[in-house]
Design a protein around this motif. Sequence first.
Motif: not given
Length: 129
Positions: A1-8, A10-24
Amino acid sequence: MQILIPIDGTDASQRALDFAIDMAVGMGATLHVVHFTNNETDATDAIMDDARERLVASDVPDEPELTTITVDVWNADRVGEEILATVAKHGYDHVVMGHHEDGPVERAVFGSAAETVLRAEAVPMTVVP
């Protein structure tokens, strides 16, 4: 599986990156981190450096890609369209994005990149508040 995580950055983006890392890590997936900007600055470098540090500290199975993409027109809908074009071009299986609540004026003026991607229904997506 290949996951794309756009970041900007923001705090929401950092939380999403942490989530995506755990998911990956949990799924043995490949992670591609991308930052869209209309002008590369020191802030762009700081956003990417933060992402790089989070990735180095994790156990992501494959070497994650980090990319900055410059867009000419800067608004949330345009960024959402660029995300969708990136998904189509590279065949990502999933997108993880942060989303923060905006007031009605901000939503009317700026829209939401996450909302643009979600409404397109082009790829499975996780939205992290």
